[in-house]
Every structure is written in structure tokens, then in C-alpha cells.
Design a protein around this motif. Structure first.
Motif, PDB file in Angstrom:
ATOM      1  N   VAL A 120     -34.504  26.678 -27.922  1.00 59.69           N
ATOM      2  CA  VAL A 120     -33.871  26.114 -29.124  1.00 59.69           C
ATOM      3  C   VAL A 120     -33.109  27.204 -29.853  1.00 59.69           C
ATOM      4  O   VAL A 120     -33.313  28.394 -29.619  1.00 59.69           O
ATOM      5  N   GLY A 128     -30.909  22.479 -28.740  1.00 60.05           N
ATOM      6  CA  GLY A 128     -32.030  22.747 -27.853  1.00 60.05           C
ATOM      7  C   GLY A 128     -31.819  22.126 -26.482  1.00 60.05           C
ATOM      8  O   GLY A 128     -30.936  21.290 -26.284  1.00 60.05           O
ATOM      9  N   THR A 164     -40.698  20.801 -32.411  1.00 59.65           N
ATOM     10  CA  THR A 164     -39.654  21.728 -32.880  1.00 59.65           C
ATOM     11  C   THR A 164     -39.645  21.793 -34.397  1.00 59.65           C
ATOM     12  O   THR A 164     -40.005  20.818 -35.072  1.00 59.65           O
TER      13      THR A 164
END
Length: 609
Positions: A120, A128, A164
């Protein structure tokens, strides 16, 4: 004649205020790794003096992570390139190279079988990607964010989950493989500022998210449901930049801009220990790693702290050093022990004791230089004399390790040389300044040439100054004055450095035309020999204590070891520092050479003649 690299004193991590630093851990628990510039540095966790440097990235690297197998490392740079390379061979052979997106790669995560990689960062079209390590084929999409993604992690147990954290203040949850976006932890309910770090516990039951708002949230590793907020409304007074779990998943540590690291008992939701790291802005904590029994944190200064659970106010060990380009180095023997002193472009001076098995680093107390340290030498009184772009020359007592005496220059000094009788010569822009006993005693202005380097004869009485016109100008020291001898020596091009041998018998001069010229002092500075071999400008020189040999370092990243009496008898060290030119040289003894470079590392070489 031969050489061998004996020790690498590696650079510290390159830090940026307000930006978290990822430290990777070896799955076997032996090493940790981080990045500085274009280098990936691997260090032994029990003895950080043992280091290895990977230098194959063409652009600055921001993150590197071991595969769970331990056989490979994936590292990502600011251009969006990811390189996967071997850890078992000294050469670190490249296995694969991919470009998942164009832009900074900020974090990397592997699946537990070492087959899939998530990256990412700050891409142009996307932030990402997830792909197979051996083919680069996509195994899902990372979506759900509208700003830079700072952090990624993958659950190390099946069923796989991916999480994330982003600058859009949110955390996204994915199921897979192939990984598909499931949902976002809403901004209003959770973090109010950038999410800096997301990490799954080793058992996969939980994952933690850390944010610039000072909060750390825990979620269920399988469903993504929120479980708790560590420490209630706030975990830290400042932003939280990193978290790292214990191997048994029962505890985690968190690093914060409030200059503390906290050790949390996850089940009871309390901070068992708070490590106070200092009061200076450079004591902000931007990274952490829990590796076996070691708790590591990284300060904004780049210092690596080994935390002590039994004494939270004092780390067990602090790994110091340089994180910026090193410009100069010198050595000195004090109380039966050798020390290496080095200065970098942020004004930092480091003390290294290479004989010590742990490669102890230290620094001076008191106020030091505020800008690039361009030259350093040790005078006959055992004081370190340094000159800097902050227009000062400092005298530091090496026994007290206190930077105390300061001499202000009218113009910027380029280099400083010392001789007997308390004399020192500062070569400044368009000016020569003679100092005696830490005070200016004579200034020479309106020179007909631009001085670049200077040296004082060890026997006293003579100063040699090299100019950009390719000439060496000789001066007599008469009392408190410098008097031109009217004698000049000519070399091939603009002079970069000049140094007298320790016994004063020879003067070596390096120039921009790739030549080193040696003059015999006793023969009225007659030409002794010329030395050719460098492919680019020669930058620095250093005489061996035996006065028979000297070393030269160049812009070609090469070091040559020369024999005065025979220009053909030489040793070449190619790629002494892989990424940058040699900035400075010094001899610890007649068989040990120290080199520095803009890669912020110091190398020690064993030389046999």
C-alpha cells in the motif's frame, strides 16, 4: 597486498517528523530491518553491531519486510517498485521485481505461506495491490479509501483477512483470497485523524489500529467487529505511530509522539508499563517492534531503543549513530582504547568504539554544531577540532566529551588542520585564519587564489594550502603570523585535499583530475611520485601510521591503497560504499582503514601489504 571488510557500522533509520517508521522482524527472531535512503539495513537483534546492507534499489526505500519463511525480503521504494530478494546468500540475489503502482510504497504484508504480498502507499490511480509473489498476478483489489494508505496487514491464520489504514481517517476490512473489500470502519465512530498503523495479533484473533488522534482500537480478527478502545477514550496524549504484538498475542506495545512507549495487557485493557523516552522533540517515538524478548522503539532522532520492562525510565541499550550523510572522520587513541569520531550534515558528531564487542556509539554533551560538519582532526592536546557550515570551529575535550570552546569565523570554514605548538589553520572561503591556543591570531584576506584545503607540517613552521587553481602555496608560521614563502607546487587540477605524512617526510595532494601527487619535503618539495587509478575526482586522503602507505577515496566509490615508493604497487577496493562517493578516510592502525560515505555508514577494513 589484500583487503577484507571487517565491520560495518550501519546507519540509523531515516526519520521524518509525523511519519511512522516500519521496522521489520525476522520470523526466526534473530534480526530486524529498516531503511535509510536507498539502503535496507539488516541488524542482529542481540548484537546490533553485526549488520548487513542491501543497496540495489535505484530510489529511496521506505519499507522492507521478511517473508514468514525467512528466506526472502520484500522491499518497496518511492517509485512504486517492489524487489523480492534472497536472505540466505551474501549477494542477496534478486528473485522478482514488480511495479504494483507508481508512487511511494509505505507498507508491505505477506500471507503466512509466503505466497501472496499486499503493498500500500501513495499511488496515482490506486493506493494498494495484492499479488502472487512468484508471478505478480493479482489476487484481489484494495479499494475503499480515497487518500494515501499508510499501513496494511494480513491475518497469519486462515481464513485470511486483510486490513488497511489510511489518511482518510478510516480502516478498511477485506476477505479473501482473492481479497475483496468488505466494509470500512466509519470515521465518526472510530478514528478522528490519520490511521498510521494496523497490525493483526499473531494468533489472528484481534487486530489493532493506531491513529494520529492518540487512540488505539481493537477489532475481532475474523469479523472486523470493534472489541475495545485501549486505555478508554485515549491511549496516548500524542499521535500513535506504531503498534507491535507479543508472540503470544496477549500484549502489545505502542509508540507515540507524546515521547512514550506503552506496554498494554490486551485482556485487561490497561497500560502495564509506560516508557518515558525523554523531553526533547527528537524523543518522539515513531516506530516499534516486539521481537522475541526484545522491545524496540525508534525515536525521531533515529536512535533505536531497547526497552527495559524493569526500568521504564532508562532503556537497556540505545543504538546511536548517523542517519544523515557523513562528511568527515578521524580516529584517536585515548586511555588505551581506539575511538572513531565522525561528523554528518545535520551537525551530529558520533563517537564509536570499534574494539568494543557491541560497537558502542555515543555522542558529546553540550551544544554542538548546528549545520554540516565539514572537517575534524585531533590536536596534540587530545582535543577534537571541528569546523562546520555554521561558521564556527569547536574544540571538544575528548576526556570530558564536552563540546565547550567555540571560535566564530567571519566567513564559512571549509576545512581545519592542526599542528604542534597549539596551532590550527582554518581554510575559509577566500580567507586563511591561523589559530593558536583556541584563539584567532592571524587572518589572511585578499588572496590571489581560492583556497580549498590546508595542512600544517607536523614538525611545525610550515603551512601548505591547496587552491582551485591547481597550485599548492607554502607559508611560514612566524610567531603569530603566516608569511608566504613565494614557493608554489603545481598539480594536475583543482586541489581537493592535501595531507602531510605523520613523520612530515611527504606531502600528498589530490585533485579533480583523478591524480594524487606526492612531494618529498626534505628535497625541497621535489616530486616523488604521481598516482593514477581513480575513474573520477579524488576527494580525500589519509596516511598510514607507517608513513609508507596512504589511502585515497574518490567520487568513483573506490578506495586505493598506495605505496609511496612504488606507484604500481597498489590495492583497489571497488564499490567500498555502493551508493555514494567516499567522503573521508582515517587509519586506526597500519592495518585498519576506516571509510565513510553519504550512505551514513562507517566501514572498517583490514589491509595487508
Amino acid at each position: 597486498m589484500s583487503y577484507e571488510l571487517k565491520t560495518v557500522f550501519a546507519s540509523l533509520p531515516q526519520m521524518e517528523r509525523g511519519v511512522s517508521k516500519v521496522i521489520g522482524g525476522d520470523p526466526k527472531g534473530n534480526n530486524f530491518l529498516y531503511t535509510n535512503g536507498k539502503s535496507v539495513i539488516i541488524r542482529n537483534i542481540d548484537n546490533p553491531a553485526i549488520a548487513d546492507i542491501y543497496t540495489e534499489h535505484p530510489h529511496p526505500v521506505l519499507v522492507a519486510k521478511y517473508a514468514p519463511s525467512g528466506f526472502y525480503i520484500a522491499s518497496g521504494d518511492v517509485s512504486g517498485k517492489i524487489r523480492i530478494w534472497d536472505t540466505t546468500q551474501k549477494e542477496h540475489l534478486l528473485k522478482y521485481e514488480y511495479q504494483p503502482f507508481s508512487g511511494k510504497i509505505k507498507d508491505i504484508a505477506w500471507t503466512e505461506d509466503s505466497k501472496r504480498i499486499a503493498v500500500v502507499g501513495e499511488g496515482r490511480e490506486k493506493y494498494g495491490a495484492v499479488f502472487l509473489w512468484d508471478s505478480g498476478s493479482s489476487v484481489g483489489e484494495i479499494t475503499g479509501h480515497n487518500k494515501i494508505i499508510n499501513s496494511v496487514d494480513i491475518k497469519q491464520t486462515r481464513p485470511y483477512r486483510l486490513v488497511t489504514g489510511s489518511d482518510d481517517n478510516s480502516t478498511a476490512f477485506f476477505e479473501g483470497p482473492p481479497f475483496k473489500f468488505k466494509f470500512t470502519m466509519s470515521v465518526s465512530a472510530d478514528h478522528g485523524r490519520f490511521v498510521n498503523c494496523v497490525r493483526f495479533s499473531p494468533d489472528g484473533n484481534r487486530f489493532a489500529t493506531a491513529s494520529a488522534d492518540g487512540q488505539i482500537f481493537l477489532y475481532d480478527g475474523k469479523t472486523g467487529e470493534k472489541v475495545a478502545a485501549l486505555g478508554g477514550s485515549k491511549a496516548h496524549e500524542g499521535g500513535v505511530y506504531a503498534v507491535s504484538w507479543s508472540a503470544d498475542s496477549s500484549h502489545l506495545i505502542s509508540a507515540s509522539g507524546d515521547k512514550t512507549v506503552k506496554l498494554w495487557d490486551v485482556a485487561s485493557n490497561v497500560a502495564v508499563t509506560t516508557f518515558h523516552m525523554g523531553t526533547d522533540v527528537l524523543d518522539q517515538q515513531l516506530g516499534c517492534l516486539w521481537q522475541k524478548d526484545h522491545l524496540l522503539s525508534i525515536s525521531l532522532s533515529g536512535y533505536i531503543n531497547y526497552l527495559d520492562r524493569n526500568n521504564p525510565s532508562r532503556p537497556l541499550r540505545v543504538v546511536k549513530g548517523h542517519s544523515k550523510s557523513i562528511h568527515c572522520v578521524t580516529v584517536h587513541r585515548n586511555e588505551g582504547r581506539s575511538y572513531i569520531y565522525s561528523g554528518s550534515n545535520d551537525g551530529h558528531i558520533n563517537i564509536l568504539s570499534p574494539g568494543c564487542t557491541t560497537g558502542v556509539n555515543d555522542e558529546f554533551s553540550g551544544k554542538g554544531h548546528s549545520n554540516l560538519v565539514s572537517e575534524m582532526v585531533v590536536d596534540e592536546g587530545g582535543q577534537l577540532v571541528t569546523c562546520s557550515m555554521d561558521d564556527t570551529i569547536r574544540y571538544t575535550n575528548l576526556t570530558k566529551k564536552d563540546a565547550s570552546d567555540l571560535v566564530k569565523m567571519d566567513v564559512q570554514p571549509k576545512c581545519v588542520a592542526v599542528g604542534g605548538g597549539g596551532y590550527a589553520l582554518a581554510v575559509c572561503i577566500g580567507q586563511l585564519v591561523l589559530l593558536k591556543d583556541k584563539k584567532k591570531c592571524f587572518t589572511l584576506d585578499n588572496l590571489e587564489f581560492q583556497p580549498e584545503a590546508g595542512a600544517l607540517h607536523p614538525g611545525g613552521g610550515t603551512a601548505a594550502v591547496g587552491g582551485s587553481d591547481g597550485k599548492v602555496y607554502l607559508y611560514s608560521i612566524q610567531g603569530n603570523t603566516l608569511k608566504a614563502d613565494g614557493k608554489t607546487l603545481e598539480v594536475s587540477g583543482p586541489i581537493t585535499d592535501l595531507v602531510y605524512s605523520n613523520d612530515g617526510a611527504f606531502l600528498a595532494v589530490s585533485d579533480e583530475k583523478k591524480v594524487v601527487t606526492v612531494f618529498a619535503v626534505a628535497d625541497g618539495y621535489a616530486l616523488k611520485n604521481e598516482f593514477y587509478g581513480h575513474h573520477a575526482k579524488v576527494v580525500c586522503l589519509a596516511w598510514s601510521p607507517d608513513n609508507e602507505h596512504f589511502a585515497s577515496g574518490g567520487m568513483d566509490m573506490m578506495v586505493f591503497l598506495w605505496t609511496v615508493s612504488d606507484a604500481d604497487k597498489r590495492v583497489k577496493i571497488p564499490d567500498a560504499h555502493r551508493l555514494h562517493h567516499i567522503s573521508s578516510l582515517a587509519w586506526l592502525d597500519e592495518h585498519t582503514l576506516v571509510t565513510t560515505s553519504h550512505d551514513a555508514s562507517i566501514k572498517q577494513w583490514t589491509v595487508k601489504f
